[in-house]
Design a protein around this motif. Structure first.
Motif, PDB file in Angstrom:
ATOM      1  N   GLY A  88       5.577   1.977  -4.954  1.00  0.00           N
ATOM      2  CA  GLY A  88       6.161   1.712  -6.268  1.00  0.00           C
ATOM      3  C   GLY A  88       5.735   2.702  -7.346  1.00  0.00           C
ATOM      4  N   ARG A  89       5.228   3.834  -6.922  1.00  0.00           N
ATOM      5  CA  ARG A  89       4.703   4.804  -7.888  1.00  0.00           C
ATOM      6  C   ARG A  89       5.794   5.483  -8.717  1.00  0.00           C
ATOM      7  N   ARG A  90       7.015   5.558  -8.194  1.00  0.00           N
ATOM      8  CA  ARG A  90       8.085   6.182  -8.991  1.00  0.00           C
ATOM      9  C   ARG A  90       8.254   5.452 -10.317  1.00  0.00           C
ATOM     10  N   TRP A  91       8.303   4.147 -10.252  1.00  0.00           N
ATOM     11  CA  TRP A  91       8.517   3.360 -11.465  1.00  0.00           C
ATOM     12  C   TRP A  91       7.331   3.501 -12.415  1.00  0.00           C
ATOM     13  N   THR A  92       6.127   3.417 -11.883  1.00  0.00           N
ATOM     14  CA  THR A  92       4.924   3.576 -12.709  1.00  0.00           C
ATOM     15  C   THR A  92       4.921   4.945 -13.373  1.00  0.00           C
ATOM     16  N   CYS A  93       5.215   5.979 -12.601  1.00  0.00           N
ATOM     17  CA  CYS A  93       5.235   7.338 -13.128  1.00  0.00           C
ATOM     18  C   CYS A  93       6.301   7.477 -14.213  1.00  0.00           C
ATOM     19  N   ASN A  94       7.478   6.945 -13.968  1.00  0.00           N
ATOM     20  CA  ASN A  94       8.553   7.022 -14.960  1.00  0.00           C
ATOM     21  C   ASN A  94       8.182   6.287 -16.247  1.00  0.00           C
ATOM     22  N   GLN A  95       7.493   5.170 -16.121  1.00  0.00           N
ATOM     23  CA  GLN A  95       7.065   4.444 -17.319  1.00  0.00           C
ATOM     24  C   GLN A  95       6.103   5.296 -18.144  1.00  0.00           C
ATOM     25  N   LEU A  96       5.186   5.983 -17.481  1.00  0.00           N
ATOM     26  CA  LEU A  96       4.238   6.837 -18.191  1.00  0.00           C
ATOM     27  C   LEU A  96       4.949   8.043 -18.810  1.00  0.00           C
ATOM     28  N   CYS A  97       5.865   8.640 -18.061  1.00  0.00           N
ATOM     29  CA  CYS A  97       6.616   9.781 -18.590  1.00  0.00           C
ATOM     30  C   CYS A  97       7.490   9.363 -19.768  1.00  0.00           C
ATOM     31  N   ARG A  98       7.978   8.147 -19.751  1.00  0.00           N
ATOM     32  CA  ARG A  98       8.777   7.650 -20.876  1.00  0.00           C
ATOM     33  C   ARG A  98       7.936   7.596 -22.154  1.00  0.00           C
ATOM     34  N   LYS A  99       6.649   7.345 -22.014  1.00  0.00           N
ATOM     35  CA  LYS A  99       5.768   7.343 -23.183  1.00  0.00           C
ATOM     36  C   LYS A  99       5.719   8.738 -23.809  1.00  0.00           C
ATOM     37  N   LEU A 100       5.704   9.755 -22.981  1.00  0.00           N
ATOM     38  CA  LEU A 100       5.741  11.120 -23.503  1.00  0.00           C
ATOM     39  C   LEU A 100       7.076  11.380 -24.188  1.00  0.00           C
ATOM     40  N   TYR A 101       8.156  10.967 -23.561  1.00  0.00           N
ATOM     41  CA  TYR A 101       9.492  11.087 -24.163  1.00  0.00           C
ATOM     42  C   TYR A 101       9.512  10.414 -25.531  1.00  0.00           C
ATOM     43  N   ASP A 102       8.994   9.197 -25.591  1.00  0.00           N
ATOM     44  CA  ASP A 102       8.990   8.457 -26.860  1.00  0.00           C
ATOM     45  C   ASP A 102       8.205   9.187 -27.939  1.00  0.00           C
ATOM     46  N   LYS A 103       7.084   9.814 -27.573  1.00  0.00           N
ATOM     47  CA  LYS A 103       6.286  10.576 -28.540  1.00  0.00           C
ATOM     48  C   LYS A 103       7.082  11.760 -29.080  1.00  0.00           C
ATOM     49  N   PHE A 104       7.781  12.464 -28.194  1.00  0.00           N
ATOM     50  CA  PHE A 104       8.604  13.586 -28.641  1.00  0.00           C
ATOM     51  C   PHE A 104       9.713  13.115 -29.577  1.00  0.00           C
TER      52      PHE A 104
END
Length: 168
Positions: A88-104
């Motif tokens: 299930g790491r894809r979803w976890t990774c995408n959630q973390l990457c979304r945080k970077l997206y949100d910061k940008f």
């Protein structure tokens, strides 16, 4: 200062410095995270060479942003041995990457190189045309604009990874 604050500050300084001295925003960001927190294979740095200028100067997704995604994925992404993603790491990774997206988006309103150019100087530049590239450089692209973006991206990545427990 907390350990997280120290790491975030160091990543910001290195991201800024790397871009200002060496250029290539993807590598500037990845190098800052590597030198601050480790955990990233040098092959990732090498593979990010053409992320500069929004992926080979195409002014698409910002290199600091995509470099940040590669950093987060280096820690949280799935292994090639887990292609079915049973972990299930894809979803976890995408959630973390979304945080970077949100910061940008919160900071700049965009994740694209051309959008960041518009945000900072009010127009875009075709980086394949030397005259255009020179104009962008004259406006501070490698003195202040891109270094600050790389510094922020590296700091945000370290903070995201720290908060998620991947670095301590």
């Amino acid at each position: 200062m907390t350990r997280c604050e120290v790491l975030v500050q160091r990543a910001r300084e290195l991201g800024n410095e790397n871009e200002r001295i060496y250029g290539f925003c993807g590598q500037a960001t990845i190098g800052a995270v590597m030198d601050t927190a480790g955990g990233i294979d040098p092959a990732v740095y090498k593979a990010s060479t053409s992320l500069a200028g929004g992926a080979c100067y195409a002014c698409s997704a910002c290199g600091a942003y995509t470099g940040g995604i590669l950093c987060i994925s280096s820690y949280a992404g799935r292994e090639s041995s887990d292609r079915l993603d049973e972990s299930g790491r894809r979803w976890t990774c995408n959630q973390l990457c979304r945080k970077l997206y949100d910061k940008f988006i919160e900071t700049y309103g965009t994740i694209s190189c051309d959008g960041l150019q518009r945000f900072h100087v009010g127009r875009t530049f075709d980086l394949w045309i030397q005259e255009e590239k020179d104009k962008f450089i004259a406006l501070g692209s490698h003195d202040t604009i891109c270094p600050s973006i790389c510094g922020n991206a590296a700091a945000w990545v370290v903070e995201i990874l720290f908060d998620a427990g991947y670095i301590s």
